[in-house]
Every structure is written in structure tokens, then in C-alpha cells.
Design an enzyme around this catalytic site. Structure first.
Site, mmCIF file in Angstrom:
data_model
loop_
_atom_site.group_PDB
_atom_site.id
_atom_site.type_symbol
_atom_site.label_atom_id
_atom_site.label_comp_id
_atom_site.label_asym_id
_atom_site.label_seq_id
_atom_site.Cartn_x
_atom_site.Cartn_y
_atom_site.Cartn_z
ATOM 1 N N GLU A 158 -7.338 -7.112 -0.414
ATOM 2 C CA GLU A 158 -7.692 -6.958 0.804
ATOM 3 C C GLU A 158 -9.034 -6.934 0.518
ATOM 4 O O GLU A 158 -9.594 -5.313 0.095
ATOM 5 C CB GLU A 158 -7.240 -6.483 2.712
ATOM 6 C CG GLU A 158 -5.865 -6.852 1.720
ATOM 7 C CD GLU A 158 -4.475 -6.020 2.685
ATOM 8 O OE1 GLU A 158 -5.666 -5.196 3.965
ATOM 9 O OE2 GLU A 158 -3.283 -6.035 3.202
ATOM 10 N N GLU A 207 0.752 -0.682 0.131
ATOM 11 C CA GLU A 207 -0.512 -0.165 -0.156
ATOM 12 C C GLU A 207 0.900 1.190 0.107
ATOM 13 O O GLU A 207 0.581 2.315 0.160
ATOM 14 C CB GLU A 207 -0.827 0.271 0.746
ATOM 15 C CG GLU A 207 -2.131 -1.236 1.179
ATOM 16 C CD GLU A 207 -3.459 -0.843 2.557
ATOM 17 O OE1 GLU A 207 -4.015 -0.896 2.179
ATOM 18 O OE2 GLU A 207 -2.899 -0.785 3.236
#
Length: 629
Positions: free
Chosen positions: A264, A185
Site C-alpha cells: 500500500e 497488517e
């Protein structure tokens, strides 16, 4: 050795090495990315994954949890790699016991699951410092997630060591690790393309010759810094079908080609101390996963089983409203399998959904037999105690310095630091600490006079301190921030200075308290006030997991049979601590509680069959304005 023998040995070694290279090159990769699809063993493949983290689950439970994942219809398990645990000190690596990631992956394969591995080095996951080892902060000016050569060198060493553990398990060698993630991320943190390219190069040069991918939030502001042009990009989000549609529309606009996957899908959420316990409806997760499967979209449920951030593992966040938000010990995450390993309504809803979308010839395994049920432990008293101030010589060697040193400058990673000094001759009045990281219990001549809580930006205490008073500041590291731009600022303890009135306090004695070994404590039957360790015991006819009820206590930590369960705090929402069955034993079990606040009405505990979540009414008091730095 004769020249002939040396030549023969060298020739033999050369042949062996050439055969090894040939065999490695000849191995057909099990997994590949071809255009818009994943391919496994030559066939199009949809990844149905769930996230589990081996350090958050006692090793004795690994197989049972993995078997549960397969029975829900998953074909893959995803895990981060915890750098801070594997390299607790520079160059000292540990892949044993509960940190044996290769064993975890082999057991997953035995249970019919492939693996996706996310080695970081940054992993977030509500983990102290985002998974970075705290010793990085001992180097002044070092910046993580950057082109700082000191950080890059440490990260490269770590990745090469991880490769030593995982090399035989890579899909490029016929193993179960399908692919691996580059960084984590990064689009939520920075825009440095050179850094992301370097992170990619380091993984390749470490030997990870299998498909790689990046994972970021779904939106242009995340895509700008995270994904790499020639690397598969997957996205992270929560919500319902409408949120999923919007997320994949954004991904398709940014990256028209490539396989579609949710790296995710947040099927639950985590908790902060003093805030509410999070739950999400099973129906929302099931309907969104149905939407994925109807469209051939691969997914990873975050989390399938969250487990527990035992000991000092828990990290922290911050927001516009709160300068600091420490995470709870429980990482239950409202996951399909709860913290104690029990299947939930969300599990059953997802299993039913996945069962409608199996490939031809595929069937769901039967539900595994339930493990040992959780047990209740009758209430027991903790009658023996020792004051923390009295225990200092048993726990720490003092370090003197003119100014207060932060925890990292004391070569300490986790725990508490006790700062001791005398109030100066001309000083009187209010105490000012600039600043506390993260929670300070203030004692004057051994008696508690107040606290300072970083959550509310507290730096001042209206205590009438007089010259010559012995001032003790017990400062707790509540977890380093694990997400956002403040990662590099997370040194703990007292970070600058202390004043009483207008006078700065000098000449400090420091006691490092990582509390990794409590065996030297000497208890007595005396009553204690202020911070103290309390010891008691209970007996079991049979071992089983339980939830230790900490209601009635203030703030502190709990150890059972030497295992550090983690932090408890009366403000909630977590009011119980999970105790896994493998850490208990038939017969006598010892419990030690560090009570930071003192003043508990009843020094006793009990074990419950279920967790308790309850937030104290005054947990989120109005924030006090912090002084400008």
C-alpha cells in the site's frame, strides 16, 4: 438402477474426477516468486497496481473504472474481500450483484488487468469492524484475530466459501489472480505467531494454492508480529522519496532476500467527521512512483479509486487525543480517480510517470472517453414528514429487558437503537450513561434535551429530569473501530447502565432500527420537531451522477430511490453525498432524509456537480474528561 449401471456410472465418475485432478495439476502457474523477483508467464515482472473495492463502486461503473486504471499504466488491480457483506448472518452468503467479486475480476482481465486479492478475514480499510461481520460480537468473550476456536471456525468457513467463487481465477490454474494476502497488517495489532501460522494454513487448506504474502507497516515494531519467515513480505507507507528509501532500507535489513513491493503506497488519505479534509500533492505521488519504477520495485497505489462507503460501511479510529474518530461516508481518498469517477491532476501526473517506464513493446492505452458528466439538480423541498417516535411501530417490534441491551444482544448489526424507560420515583437531576456507543440524542417526554458524543467521552448530561418522565435515548452506531487493539470492544448502543441522579434506571423497552426498509413509513404535511424522516422528490430529464448538498441540515442519513447513500453531519468536512447515476432515473426521484437533530432552517436539498468540503469551526470542541471505567 441395476448393479451394472451403478458400476458403470461409478467408473465414469472416477475417470472424470481423475481427469479433473490431472488437468488441474498439469496447469502451469502463470505467476511465481523466484528469488528477488516476480515472474509472470516466464518473464520477470514488475507489478503496477492500484486498489479499488467492488462494493464501494456501483457495478455499472466497474468496467469504466478498470479501463481508467489500465489507461493510467497499471497492469494489476488489488481488492479486499468484504466478509461483513458476503456473510451478513452466520452461514448466509451473498456473492450477487455488487458483491460478485468473480465478475469484477473477470471484467478486470477483459480490460487487461491482473488481480491481487486480499481476503482478510480482517481487512481494516476504514470499514465497520475492519470488515468482520458484526454478528461475531454476539458471542460473549469471542476475540477476533486470535486463536479463539470460535473465531477461527467462522473465518475458515468464510475462506472456503470465497474459494468456491475464485478457484477458477487463481494463477495456479492459469487465471488472473496473481497472489493473495494472508491476514492484513497483523504487525500493527499483535505478536501471536501461532495465529499467523494458522491464518496461513487456513488459506492453503481452503484451496488457495497460489503465491501468498503478508503486508505490514515499514519498521521493526511491525515486522516483529506480521511477516512469516517463509512468506513474501511487502510493506505499507506514505510520503516522499526519502520515506521510501527509509522504508525499503528497513525491509532489506529485516528480510535481505525476496522481491521488493509496496503493498500500500498511500497516495492520499481518508477523513474523519469533524476534522479536516485530506489532500496530498500529485507531484509527491508521481516522484515516489518514479523512484519505485527506476529500481524495479512493484507497488500498489492505495487508493487508485476510493469510491464511497455507502450505507453503514464506514468504520472508525481512535487516537491519544480523541477516544473515537468516526470515518466519513466519502472514501474519495484524494485518489487519482475521484469519487465520481473523474480523472484528476494526480492521475495525469502518474500516467506520465508510468509512461516513461514501460517494458519493451508496451504502450499506454488511450485515455478512455469520459463517462457521463455530473449534473446539477435544482433545489427542491422536502415537505412530507413523520416523527421518528411516531414511526416506531412501523419500523420495529419492542423488546423489554431489566437492563439496557447493546445492539449486538438485540441481534442487530447497524443503525440505531431507541431506548425507552421512565425516570424512577426517587430520581432527579443529571443523566449519566455508561456508556454511549456512539452518539445519543436524549429526549424527555418526546422533546430533545441534549446529546452525548463518544468522540469527546461524553457520558453526562445536565438535564433536570423529574420522576415519571418518559426518557428516550436514540443511540446511533457511528461505525465500529476498524484498526488497533480495541476491535473486540466495539459493541454498540448502551453498553452498561443509565442513571438519573443517584438512581439507576431499569425496565427498558428497546426498538431496533436498522432502517433497512423504510417502505412502511406514513408521512404527513405536519411540521415536526426532534428526530424525523422527511420526504421530497425531484425530476430529471436525464440521469447523471450528482453530489447532494446537505448543508443546512444537522445530522442524519439520506436515501435516494431506496438506496442508502450514507451519513451526513453538519460538522463536516464532508458536506455533500455522492449519488451515482445508476441510482437515479429519468423522471421522478424520491429522497428521504432522517434528520436526527431537528431544527433545520430550510427543509430542502440540491444536487451539485462537485463535492463540498468544509469543517465547522466548533467541530473539534475540547474533549471532556471521561469517567474511569
Amino acid at each position: 438402477m441395476s448393479g451394472f449401471r451403478r458400476g458403470l456410472a461409478a467408473c465414469t465418475l472416477a475417470v472424470a474426477l481423475s481427469l479433473t485432478v490431472f488437468n488441474a495439476a498439469a496447469a502451469t502457474p502463470r505467476f511465481a516468486i523466484e528469488g528477488d523477483r516476480f515472474v509472470l508467464d516466464g518473464k520477470p515482472h514488475v507489478i503496477r497496481s492500484g486498489e479499488m473495492h467492488y462494493p464501494r463502486i456501483p457495478r455499472e461503473f466497474w468496467r469504466e473504472r478498470l479501463r481508467q486504471a489500465r489507461a493510467m499504466g497499471l497492469n494489476t488491480v488489488t481488492t479486499y474481500v468484504f466478509w461483513n457483506l458476503h456473510e451478513p448472518e452466520p452461514g448466509r452468503f451473498d456473492f450477487s450483484g455488487n458483491l460478485d467479486i468473480a465478475a469484477f475480476i473477470r471484467i478486470a482481465k477483459e480490460e487487461g488487468l491482473d488481480t491481487i486479492v486480499r481476503p482478510g478475514p480482517y481487512i481494516c480499510t476504514e470499514l465497520d469492524f475492519g470488515g468482520f461481520p458484526a454478528w461475531l460480537l454476539r458471542t460473549p468473550g469471542l476475540r477476533v484475530r486470535s486463536m479463539d476456536p470460535r473465531f477461527l471456525a467462522a473465518g475458515e468457513r468464510y475462506l472456503r466459501r470465497v474459494h468456491q467463487e475464485l478457484a477458477p481465477l487463481l494463477s495456479s490454474r492459469g487465471g488472473p489472480i496473481l497472489m493473495m494476502q494472508i491476514e492484513n497488517e497483523y504487525g500493527s495489532y499483535g505478536r501471536d505467531r501461532d495465529y499467523m501460522r494458522t491464518a496461513q494454513r487456513q488459506m492453503i487448506e481452503a484451496g488457495f494454492d497460489l503465491p501468498l504474502f503478508t503486508s505490514d507497516g515499514a519498521g521493526p515494531h511491525y515486522f516483529e508480529g506480521g511477516p512469516l519467515p517463509d512468506v513474501t513480505a511487502v510493506i505499507n507507507f506514505d510520503g516522499d522519496v526519502a520515506d521510501a528509501e527509509a522504508a525499503f532500507d528497513a525491509l532489506r535489513e529485516f528480510r535481505p532476500r525476496g522481491p521488493r513491493m509496496v503493498g500500500e503506497y498511500w497516495a492520499g488519505w481518508f477523513d474523519h467527521w469533524g476534522e479536516t479534509h485530506h489532500t496530498t500533492p500529485p507531484e509527491r505521488a508521481a516522484s515516489t512512483v518514479e523512484w519505485f519504477l527506476q529500481r524495479g520495485i512493484s507497488f500498489n497505489l492505495y487508493m487508485f479509486h476510493g469510491g464511497t462507503s455507502f450505507g453503514w460501511l464506514a468504520g472508525a479510529n481512535y487516537s491519544r487525543e480523541m477516544p473515537y474518530q468516526p470515518d466519513t461516508t466519502s472514501y474519495d481518498y484524494d485518489a487519482p480517480v475521484d469519487e465520481a469517477g473523474r480523472i484528476t491532476a494526480k492521475y495525469r501526473a502518474l500516467r506520465e510517470t508510468i509512461g516513461r517506464h514501460l517494458q519493451a513493446g508496451e504502450t499506454l492505452p488511450p485515455l478512455p472517453e469520459a463517462g457521463a458528466p455530473t449534473i446539477a439538480v435544482p433545489r427542491f423541498a422536502l415537505r412530507e414528514s413523520v416523527a421518528l417516535l411516531d414511526a416506531l411501530p412501523m419500523l420495529s417490534k419492542p423488546v423489554s429487558a431489566k437492563l439496557p441491551r447493546n445492539m449486538e444482544a438485540l441481534d442487530q448489526n447497524y443503525g440505531f437503537v431507541l431506548y425507552r424507560a421512565s425516570v424512577p420515583a426517587k430520581a432527579r437531576g443529571k443523566l449519566t450513561v455508561d456508556e454511549v456507543r456512539d452518539y445519543a440524542t436524549v429526549l424527555a417526554d418526546g422533546k430533545p434535551v441534549g446529546t452525548l458524543d463518544r468522540r469527546f467521552g461524553e457520558r453526562e448530561l445536565d438535564a433536570d429530569l423529574k420522576p415519571g418522565t418518559r426518557l428516550d435515548l436514540l443511540v446511533e452506531n457511528m461505525g465500529r473501530i476498524n484498526f488497533g487493539a480495541r476491535l473486540d470492544e466495539e459493541r454498540k448502543g448502551i453498553t452498561r447502565s443509565v442513571r438519573v441522579g443517584a438512581e439507576e434506571v431499569f425496565d427498558w423497552t428497546h426498538y431496533s432500527l436498522p432502517l433497512s426498509d423504510l417502505s412502511g413509513l406514513r408521512y404527513s404535511q405536519r411540521a415536526q420537531t426532534g428526530p424525523a424522516f422527511w420526504r421530497g422528490e425531484f425530476r430529471l430529464d436525464r440521469a447523471g451522477s450528482t453530489f447532494l448538498d446537505t448543508r443546512g441540515w444537522g445530522k442524519g442519513h439520506v436515501w435516494v430511490n431506496g438506496h442508502h447513500l450514507g451519513r451526513h453531519w453538519k460538522i463536516g468536512p464532508q458536506q455533500t453525498l455522492f449519488v451515482p447515476a445508476p441510482w437515479l432515473r429519468q423522471g421522478r426521484n424520491e429522497v428521504v432524509v432522517l434528520d436526527v437533530e431537528g431544527g433545520a432552517a430550510e427543509r430542502s436539498l440540491q444536487g451539485l456537480t462537485d463535492p463540498v468540503y468544509d469543517t465547522a469551526p466548533d467541530a473539534l470542541k475540547p474533549a471532556r474528561p471521561a469517567k474511569p471505567r
